[in-house]
Design a protein around this motif. Structure first.
Motif, PDB file in Angstrom:
ATOM      1  N   UNK A   1      30.739  86.147 -51.077  1.00  0.00           N
ATOM      2  CA  UNK A   1      30.672  84.918 -50.289  1.00  0.00           C
ATOM      3  C   UNK A   1      29.238  84.545 -49.936  1.00  0.00           C
ATOM      4  N   UNK A   2      28.352  85.527 -49.935  1.00  0.00           N
ATOM      5  CA  UNK A   2      26.974  85.259 -49.554  1.00  0.00           C
ATOM      6  C   UNK A   2      26.043  85.053 -50.733  1.00  0.00           C
ATOM      7  N   UNK A   3      26.580  84.709 -51.903  1.00  0.00           N
ATOM      8  CA  UNK A   3      25.743  84.553 -53.096  1.00  0.00           C
ATOM      9  C   UNK A   3      25.973  83.166 -53.697  1.00  0.00           C
ATOM     10  N   UNK A   4      24.868  82.450 -53.892  1.00  0.00           N
ATOM     11  CA  UNK A   4      24.904  81.154 -54.577  1.00  0.00           C
ATOM     12  C   UNK A   4      23.829  81.147 -55.659  1.00  0.00           C
ATOM     13  N   UNK A   5      24.178  80.705 -56.855  1.00  0.00           N
ATOM     14  CA  UNK A   5      23.209  80.725 -57.955  1.00  0.00           C
ATOM     15  C   UNK A   5      23.259  79.421 -58.744  1.00  0.00           C
ATOM     16  N   UNK A   6      22.119  79.072 -59.313  1.00  0.00           N
ATOM     17  CA  UNK A   6      22.010  77.959 -60.250  1.00  0.00           C
ATOM     18  C   UNK A   6      21.136  78.438 -61.407  1.00  0.00           C
TER      19      UNK A   6
ATOM     20  N   UNK B   1      20.394  82.480 -54.126  1.00  0.00           N
ATOM     21  CA  UNK B   1      20.396  82.566 -52.673  1.00  0.00           C
ATOM     22  C   UNK B   1      21.379  83.652 -52.247  1.00  0.00           C
ATOM     23  N   UNK B   2      20.900  84.583 -51.410  1.00  0.00           N
ATOM     24  CA  UNK B   2      21.748  85.671 -50.932  1.00  0.00           C
ATOM     25  C   UNK B   2      21.679  85.741 -49.414  1.00  0.00           C
ATOM     26  N   UNK B   3      22.836  85.777 -48.788  1.00  0.00           N
ATOM     27  CA  UNK B   3      22.954  85.994 -47.340  1.00  0.00           C
ATOM     28  C   UNK B   3      23.474  87.413 -47.148  1.00  0.00           C
ATOM     29  N   UNK B   4      22.619  88.302 -46.650  1.00  0.00           N
ATOM     30  CA  UNK B   4      22.994  89.718 -46.584  1.00  0.00           C
ATOM     31  C   UNK B   4      24.125  89.966 -45.603  1.00  0.00           C
ATOM     32  N   UNK B   5      24.411  89.013 -44.718  1.00  0.00           N
ATOM     33  CA  UNK B   5      25.503  89.189 -43.748  1.00  0.00           C
ATOM     34  C   UNK B   5      26.858  88.806 -44.340  1.00  0.00           C
ATOM     35  N   UNK B   6      26.851  88.246 -45.579  1.00  0.00           N
ATOM     36  CA  UNK B   6      28.103  87.751 -46.155  1.00  0.00           C
ATOM     37  C   UNK B   6      28.241  88.162 -47.622  1.00  0.00           C
ATOM     38  N   UNK B   7      27.774  89.356 -47.960  1.00  0.00           N
ATOM     39  CA  UNK B   7      27.825  89.777 -49.354  1.00  0.00           C
ATOM     40  C   UNK B   7      29.210  90.229 -49.799  1.00  0.00           C
TER      41      UNK B   7
END
Length: 256
Positions: free
Chosen positions: A96-101, A86-92
């Motif tokens: 901070x804008x990256x979550x992985x599993x 999951x990537x939030x381009x406003x918080x890279x």
């Protein structure tokens, strides 16, 4: 109706008998028959051949085998998730804008409306035989066993081209990316690699079948030497082929 067929009624009785035997011996029992029959009945109003096409008088075709595997694996509590990013381009900034599993994302950047990053997964998605694609319309196989996901939020354009290693593999809306996209059967490098693994598994199955036949018919063994070595070699090839490779993603707005 397939449930009225005498052969299927006999199969159901065989299954109930096996359930009793399993219970008496403390063995696990998985009921394939009733879930499969439910699918057959739902498909009966349309094209029952979608369940059994490509098989013979005894065995279902690839779609049927895939649904049987789905029923067994689900009953064994096989995990649904392959991997998720999951990537939030406003918080890279500062990741901070990256979550992985079950995967890692590196080198993420968002420049001039284009999102780029590298992704390395812990495993490949389950390969689906091209002949078994009809099964995906008959049972929730991807949802239950094959969730290979990407979610991107914070985008502003309406539609985006998604490229893996420079190859455009999909065009998605901003909402589709924000809701989460299951890439398990998306054409491209990952699907090709998974299908290469499946091809090797099929080949190993053919050689293994010949080996089994030779073992129960000693006179035939001399006609097919070296089968055990062939199986061992194919196992090594499979072990090498399933290892995921790093992928470079580019997600860019579609030019109107």
């Amino acid at each position: 109706r397939p449930d009225k067929d005498p052969s299927n009624q006999s199969l159901r009785r065989f299954g109930l008998g096996l359930k009793k035997i399993a219970s008496r011996n403390g063995a696990s029992f998985i009921n394939q028959f009733d879930p499969y029959m439910s699918i057959m009945l739902r498909a009966h109003s349309g094209d029952t051949n979608a369940c059994i096409g490509g098989g013979d008088a005894v065995h279902p075709g690839p779609a049927g085998h895939t649904m049987m595997a789905h029923i067994i694996l689900k009953a064994l509590n096989a995990p649904a998730l392959v991997s998720n990013a999951e990537l939030d381009v406003t918080r890279l900034q500062n990741r901070l804008g990256i979550r992985t599993v079950q995967c890692t994302v590196t080198n993420a950047g968002f420049t001039n409306g284009v999102l780029s990053f590298d992704r390395l997964d812990a495993c490949l998605p389950m390969p689906i035989d091209a002949r078994a694609i009809p099964a995906l319309k008959l049972a929730p196989i991807l949802e239950n066993l094959n969730k290979y996901e990407l979610r991107v939020t914070g985008l502003t354009a309406d539609r985006y081209d998604v490229a893996m290693d420079g190859e455009t593999v999909a065009t998605l809306t901003r909402k589709e990316l924000a809701d989460g996209w299951n890439m398990a059967v998306t054409p491209g490098p990952v699907r090709r690699q998974a299908r290469d693994v499946l091809t090797l598994i099929y080949k190993k199955g053919e050689v293994g079948g010949t080996l089994w036949s030779a073992q129960i018919r000693p006179k035939r063994a001399a006609q097919v030497p070296g089968l055990e070595a062939q199986v061992a070699d194919l196992e090594e090839q499979i072990a090498a082929a399933w290892r995921p490779k790093p992928l470079h993603f580019d997600i860019k707005p579609v030019v109107q």
